[in-house]
Motif scaffolding. Sequence first.
Motif, mmCIF file in Angstrom:
data_model
loop_
_atom_site.group_PDB
_atom_site.id
_atom_site.type_symbol
_atom_site.label_atom_id
_atom_site.label_comp_id
_atom_site.label_asym_id
_atom_site.label_seq_id
_atom_site.Cartn_x
_atom_site.Cartn_y
_atom_site.Cartn_z
ATOM 1 N N ALA A 17 -32.347 40.375 -40.042
ATOM 2 C CA ALA A 17 -31.275 39.558 -40.626
ATOM 3 C C ALA A 17 -31.298 39.639 -42.153
ATOM 4 O O ALA A 17 -30.248 39.734 -42.796
ATOM 5 N N GLN A 18 -32.494 39.611 -42.735
ATOM 6 C CA GLN A 18 -32.600 39.706 -44.193
ATOM 7 C C GLN A 18 -32.131 41.073 -44.685
ATOM 8 O O GLN A 18 -31.374 41.168 -45.656
ATOM 9 N N ARG A 19 -32.569 42.136 -44.004
ATOM 10 C CA ARG A 19 -32.143 43.497 -44.391
ATOM 11 C C ARG A 19 -30.625 43.621 -44.358
ATOM 12 O O ARG A 19 -30.015 44.144 -45.286
ATOM 13 N N GLU A 20 -30.040 43.125 -43.282
ATOM 14 C CA GLU A 20 -28.583 43.209 -43.126
ATOM 15 C C GLU A 20 -27.864 42.449 -44.241
ATOM 16 O O GLU A 20 -26.912 42.964 -44.840
ATOM 17 N N ALA A 21 -28.322 41.237 -44.552
ATOM 18 C CA ALA A 21 -27.700 40.441 -45.612
ATOM 19 C C ALA A 21 -27.835 41.125 -46.969
ATOM 20 O O ALA A 21 -26.897 41.118 -47.779
ATOM 21 N N LEU A 22 -28.982 41.719 -47.231
ATOM 22 C CA LEU A 22 -29.201 42.390 -48.510
ATOM 23 C C LEU A 22 -28.327 43.638 -48.641
ATOM 24 O O LEU A 22 -27.768 43.902 -49.713
ATOM 25 N N ILE A 23 -28.195 44.380 -47.561
ATOM 26 C CA ILE A 23 -27.337 45.573 -47.584
ATOM 27 C C ILE A 23 -25.877 45.164 -47.776
ATOM 28 O O ILE A 23 -25.151 45.774 -48.565
ATOM 29 N N CYS A 24 -25.463 44.095 -47.104
ATOM 30 C CA CYS A 24 -24.088 43.584 -47.274
ATOM 31 C C CYS A 24 -23.852 43.109 -48.704
ATOM 32 O O CYS A 24 -22.720 43.154 -49.204
ATOM 33 N N ALA A 25 -24.907 42.652 -49.368
ATOM 34 C CA ALA A 25 -24.795 42.176 -50.754
ATOM 35 C C ALA A 25 -24.825 43.334 -51.751
ATOM 36 O O ALA A 25 -24.749 43.114 -52.955
ATOM 37 N N GLY A 26 -24.950 44.564 -51.239
ATOM 38 C CA GLY A 26 -24.880 45.732 -52.110
ATOM 39 C C GLY A 26 -26.200 46.370 -52.461
ATOM 40 O O GLY A 26 -26.258 47.236 -53.343
#
Length: 181
Positions: A17-26
């Motif tokens: 979940a953290q990886r996905e959120a960070l990737i979505c944040a650029g």
Amino acid sequence: MIYGYARVSTDGQTLDAQREALICAGADEVFAETASGAKFDRAELAKVLALVGEGDTLVVTRLDRLARSTINLLSILDSLSHKRAMFRSLSEGWADTTTPHGRLTVTIVGGVAEFERELIRARTGEGRSRAKARGQSLGRRPALTRHQQDEVRRRKLAGEAVREIARSYNVSASTISRIPS
């Protein structure tokens, strides 16, 4: 460049979940690890902090993923600031040094934390002074009572081996060696 940092405390938790959120944040690159936040020697955090440079941004999903205490957080933010790098937390909007408002807020929080540290240091010093004035001993209790220390002195004078004396009191040889004869 935007770097992401993700951390979970135990093997049973997932970083997805953290990886996905960070990737979505650029985030262009995400550094992730399983380690207690209380540990200061986190390998992946050290890598990303060494890599971040001028104009880069470090992004985390929440502040508690990066730092365990305000002092630790401010130390990391200060390090980034010296490198002219930015910081952003996705959950805490105020912790965003990419904006003037965020830089102001972080500066104010830093000032309050420094003030709090000084108050704690002063109170601790006053408490120690009061305890000393009352005759209270500070620090760790001796491993051996005064009576035992007297016995150790007699045994050492009689030529008994330090290791043997230590074994009989269930303490280390260095504890016995520190007792003057």
